[in-house]
Scaffold this motif. Structure first.
Motif, PDB file in Angstrom:
ATOM      1  N   LEU A   8       0.871  -1.078   0.148  1.00  0.00           N
ATOM      2  CA  LEU A   8       0.491  -0.025  -0.646  1.00  0.00           C
ATOM      3  C   LEU A   8       0.641   0.915   0.027  1.00  0.00           C
ATOM      4  O   LEU A   8       0.489   2.285  -0.418  1.00  0.00           O
ATOM      5  CB  LEU A   8      -1.189   0.251   1.056  1.00  0.00           C
ATOM      6  CG  LEU A   8      -2.232  -0.734   0.594  1.00  0.00           C
ATOM      7  CD1 LEU A   8      -2.628  -0.498   2.504  1.00  0.00           C
ATOM      8  CD2 LEU A   8      -2.720  -0.845  -0.214  1.00  0.00           C
ATOM      9  N   THR A   9       1.734   1.241   0.681  1.00  0.00           N
ATOM     10  CA  THR A   9       2.554   2.905   0.800  1.00  0.00           C
ATOM     11  C   THR A   9       4.430   2.032  -0.416  1.00  0.00           C
ATOM     12  O   THR A   9       4.911   3.511  -0.067  1.00  0.00           O
ATOM     13  CB  THR A   9       3.463   1.931   1.785  1.00  0.00           C
ATOM     14  OG1 THR A   9       4.411   1.248   2.078  1.00  0.00           O
ATOM     15  CG2 THR A   9       2.596   2.754   3.034  1.00  0.00           C
ATOM     16  N   LEU A  10       4.389   2.016  -0.634  1.00  0.00           N
ATOM     17  CA  LEU A  10       4.928   1.392  -2.492  1.00  0.00           C
ATOM     18  C   LEU A  10       4.924   2.653  -3.440  1.00  0.00           C
ATOM     19  O   LEU A  10       5.761   3.190  -3.365  1.00  0.00           O
ATOM     20  CB  LEU A  10       4.637   0.559  -2.864  1.00  0.00           C
ATOM     21  CG  LEU A  10       5.795  -0.624  -4.562  1.00  0.00           C
ATOM     22  CD1 LEU A  10       6.958  -0.569  -3.353  1.00  0.00           C
ATOM     23  CD2 LEU A  10       5.323  -0.773  -5.062  1.00  0.00           C
ATOM     24  N   PRO A  11       3.600   3.764  -3.673  1.00  0.00           N
ATOM     25  CA  PRO A  11       3.720   4.591  -4.706  1.00  0.00           C
ATOM     26  C   PRO A  11       4.484   5.814  -3.475  1.00  0.00           C
ATOM     27  O   PRO A  11       5.109   6.327  -4.023  1.00  0.00           O
ATOM     28  CB  PRO A  11       2.496   5.000  -4.555  1.00  0.00           C
ATOM     29  CG  PRO A  11       1.557   3.897  -4.214  1.00  0.00           C
ATOM     30  CD  PRO A  11       2.502   3.006  -2.958  1.00  0.00           C
ATOM     31  N   TYR A  12       4.813   5.458  -2.461  1.00  0.00           N
ATOM     32  CA  TYR A  12       5.726   6.549  -0.759  1.00  0.00           C
ATOM     33  C   TYR A  12       6.826   6.309  -1.364  1.00  0.00           C
ATOM     34  O   TYR A  12       7.845   7.105  -0.668  1.00  0.00           O
ATOM     35  CB  TYR A  12       4.654   6.998  -0.403  1.00  0.00           C
ATOM     36  CG  TYR A  12       3.562   7.323   0.218  1.00  0.00           C
ATOM     37  CD1 TYR A  12       3.074   8.420  -0.678  1.00  0.00           C
ATOM     38  CD2 TYR A  12       2.093   6.425   0.426  1.00  0.00           C
ATOM     39  CE1 TYR A  12       2.228   8.863  -1.345  1.00  0.00           C
ATOM     40  CE2 TYR A  12       1.137   7.302   0.244  1.00  0.00           C
ATOM     41  CZ  TYR A  12       0.848   8.387  -0.229  1.00  0.00           C
ATOM     42  OH  TYR A  12      -0.394   8.594  -0.302  1.00  0.00           O
ATOM     43  N   ALA A  13       6.802   4.823  -1.427  1.00  0.00           N
ATOM     44  CA  ALA A  13       8.330   4.819  -1.564  1.00  0.00           C
ATOM     45  C   ALA A  13       9.793   5.755  -2.286  1.00  0.00           C
ATOM     46  O   ALA A  13      10.667   6.408  -1.569  1.00  0.00           O
ATOM     47  CB  ALA A  13       9.038   3.398  -2.648  1.00  0.00           C
ATOM     48  N   PRO A  14       9.730   6.299  -2.950  1.00  0.00           N
ATOM     49  CA  PRO A  14      10.537   7.788  -3.399  1.00  0.00           C
ATOM     50  C   PRO A  14      11.131   8.999  -2.327  1.00  0.00           C
ATOM     51  O   PRO A  14      11.723   9.684  -2.413  1.00  0.00           O
ATOM     52  CB  PRO A  14      10.017   8.001  -5.256  1.00  0.00           C
ATOM     53  CG  PRO A  14       9.013   7.074  -5.866  1.00  0.00           C
ATOM     54  CD  PRO A  14       8.655   6.136  -4.001  1.00  0.00           C
ATOM     55  N   VAL A  15       9.169   9.158  -2.049  1.00  0.00           N
ATOM     56  CA  VAL A  15       9.313  10.146  -1.153  1.00  0.00           C
ATOM     57  C   VAL A  15      10.387  10.249  -0.691  1.00  0.00           C
ATOM     58  O   VAL A  15      10.477  10.756   0.675  1.00  0.00           O
ATOM     59  CB  VAL A  15       8.380  10.278  -1.294  1.00  0.00           C
ATOM     60  CG1 VAL A  15       8.223  11.470   0.018  1.00  0.00           C
ATOM     61  CG2 VAL A  15       7.309  10.863  -2.042  1.00  0.00           C
ATOM     62  N   LEU A  18      13.769   9.708  -1.048  1.00  0.00           N
ATOM     63  CA  LEU A  18      14.305  11.411  -1.548  1.00  0.00           C
ATOM     64  C   LEU A  18      14.764  12.193   0.060  1.00  0.00           C
ATOM     65  O   LEU A  18      15.692  12.644  -0.107  1.00  0.00           O
ATOM     66  CB  LEU A  18      13.404  12.130  -2.191  1.00  0.00           C
ATOM     67  CG  LEU A  18      14.037  13.562  -2.511  1.00  0.00           C
ATOM     68  CD1 LEU A  18      14.878  13.623  -3.429  1.00  0.00           C
ATOM     69  CD2 LEU A  18      12.480  14.310  -3.512  1.00  0.00           C
ATOM     70  N   THR A  19      14.046  11.938   0.862  1.00  0.00           N
ATOM     71  CA  THR A  19      13.832  12.330   2.366  1.00  0.00           C
ATOM     72  C   THR A  19      15.168  11.840   2.622  1.00  0.00           C
ATOM     73  O   THR A  19      15.842  12.367   3.264  1.00  0.00           O
ATOM     74  CB  THR A  19      12.600  12.029   3.211  1.00  0.00           C
ATOM     75  OG1 THR A  19      11.398  12.461   2.471  1.00  0.00           O
ATOM     76  CG2 THR A  19      12.476  12.507   4.558  1.00  0.00           C
ATOM     77  N   ALA A  20      15.169  11.468   2.939  1.00  0.00           N
ATOM     78  CA  ALA A  20      15.878  10.111   3.173  1.00  0.00           C
ATOM     79  C   ALA A  20      18.088  11.001   2.652  1.00  0.00           C
ATOM     80  O   ALA A  20      18.734  11.218   3.601  1.00  0.00           O
ATOM     81  CB  ALA A  20      17.073   8.305   3.170  1.00  0.00           C
ATOM     82  N   VAL A  21      17.340  10.951   1.476  1.00  0.00           N
ATOM     83  CA  VAL A  21      19.229  11.499   0.995  1.00  0.00           C
ATOM     84  C   VAL A  21      19.138  12.942   0.840  1.00  0.00           C
ATOM     85  O   VAL A  21      19.991  13.223   1.162  1.00  0.00           O
ATOM     86  CB  VAL A  21      18.421  11.495  -0.739  1.00  0.00           C
ATOM     87  CG1 VAL A  21      19.810  12.459  -1.476  1.00  0.00           C
ATOM     88  CG2 VAL A  21      18.692  10.056  -1.710  1.00  0.00           C
ATOM     89  N   VAL A  22      18.167  13.762   1.358  1.00  0.00           N
ATOM     90  CA  VAL A  22      18.535  15.309   1.589  1.00  0.00           C
ATOM     91  C   VAL A  22      18.649  14.717   2.941  1.00  0.00           C
ATOM     92  O   VAL A  22      19.401  16.059   3.586  1.00  0.00           O
ATOM     93  CB  VAL A  22      17.163  16.119   1.361  1.00  0.00           C
ATOM     94  CG1 VAL A  22      16.832  17.247   1.804  1.00  0.00           C
ATOM     95  CG2 VAL A  22      16.325  16.301   0.015  1.00  0.00           C
ATOM     96  N   ALA A  23      17.985  14.717   4.034  1.00  0.00           N
ATOM     97  CA  ALA A  23      19.315  14.489   5.328  1.00  0.00           C
ATOM     98  C   ALA A  23      20.269  13.966   5.535  1.00  0.00           C
ATOM     99  O   ALA A  23      21.100  15.092   5.577  1.00  0.00           O
ATOM    100  CB  ALA A  23      17.662  13.672   6.012  1.00  0.00           C
ATOM    101  N   VAL A  24      20.202  12.983   4.561  1.00  0.00           N
ATOM    102  CA  VAL A  24      22.172  12.770   4.669  1.00  0.00           C
ATOM    103  C   VAL A  24      23.161  14.064   4.023  1.00  0.00           C
ATOM    104  O   VAL A  24      24.320  14.324   4.758  1.00  0.00           O
ATOM    105  CB  VAL A  24      22.790  11.675   3.695  1.00  0.00           C
ATOM    106  CG1 VAL A  24      23.520  11.394   3.831  1.00  0.00           C
ATOM    107  CG2 VAL A  24      21.910  10.695   4.342  1.00  0.00           C
ATOM    108  N   VAL A  25      22.336  14.604   3.250  1.00  0.00           N
ATOM    109  CA  VAL A  25      22.437  15.977   2.224  1.00  0.00           C
ATOM    110  C   VAL A  25      23.411  16.886   2.838  1.00  0.00           C
ATOM    111  O   VAL A  25      23.919  17.383   3.786  1.00  0.00           O
ATOM    112  CB  VAL A  25      22.393  15.896   1.108  1.00  0.00           C
ATOM    113  CG1 VAL A  25      22.943  17.714   0.726  1.00  0.00           C
ATOM    114  CG2 VAL A  25      23.020  14.839   0.208  1.00  0.00           C
ATOM    115  N   ALA A  26      21.848  17.642   3.898  1.00  0.00           N
ATOM    116  CA  ALA A  26      21.762  18.094   4.986  1.00  0.00           C
ATOM    117  C   ALA A  26      22.943  17.934   6.743  1.00  0.00           C
ATOM    118  O   ALA A  26      23.609  18.873   6.621  1.00  0.00           O
ATOM    119  CB  ALA A  26      20.470  18.724   5.760  1.00  0.00           C
ATOM    120  N   ARG A  27      23.485  16.849   6.428  1.00  0.00           N
ATOM    121  CA  ARG A  27      23.901  17.036   7.873  1.00  0.00           C
ATOM    122  C   ARG A  27      25.493  16.640   7.178  1.00  0.00           C
ATOM    123  O   ARG A  27      26.273  17.852   7.873  1.00  0.00           O
ATOM    124  CB  ARG A  27      24.165  14.625   8.418  1.00  0.00           C
ATOM    125  CG  ARG A  27      23.979  14.740   9.701  1.00  0.00           C
ATOM    126  CD  ARG A  27      24.446  13.190  10.241  1.00  0.00           C
ATOM    127  NE  ARG A  27      22.654  12.967   9.422  1.00  0.00           N
ATOM    128  CZ  ARG A  27      22.192  11.742   8.939  1.00  0.00           C
ATOM    129  NH1 ARG A  27      23.490  10.334   8.799  1.00  0.00           N
ATOM    130  NH2 ARG A  27      21.617  11.005   8.065  1.00  0.00           N
TER     131      ARG A  27
END
Length: 107
Positions: A8-15, A18-27
């Protein structure tokens, strides 16, 4: 149930990705920005620019304070200047005007 939830949550996987990548880049950006070696290099560049006449003393001080504020989390002079003054509630005549009854008073 976990399999159903994953489907059910598979369509939200890219979001989520992307959120995880943005968090790593910001850190990483924050750690580089606060790295003492980088801060020292920036301060040395400011001193060299001031010595070469590219910056006035006021501009150098302002830029230096910005670098130091970044290192300390913004607790420098600039943060103190922008902080509003604390004011209490307006009082008549500057005297304390509380609503408690005083012994012997009728009002």
């Amino acid at each position: 149930m976990d399999l159903l939830w994953a489907l059910l949550t598979l369509p939200y996987a890219p979001v989520r990705g992307l959120t995880a990548v943005v968090a790593v880049v910001a850190r990483e950006a924050e750690s580089r920005q606060r790295n003492p070696v980088n801060v020292r290099r920036e301060l040395e560049e400011l001193d060299a620019a001031a010595a070469a006449g590219e910056l006035s003393a006021e501009e150098r001080d302002r830029a230096e304070q910005q670098v130091l504020d970044r290192l300390t989390g913004g607790q420098g002079r600039a943060a103190a200047r922008t902080r509003p003054a604390r004011r209490g509630p307006a009082r008549e005549g500057g005297a304390r005007n509380d609503r408690r009854r005083r012994p012997g008073s009728t009002a």
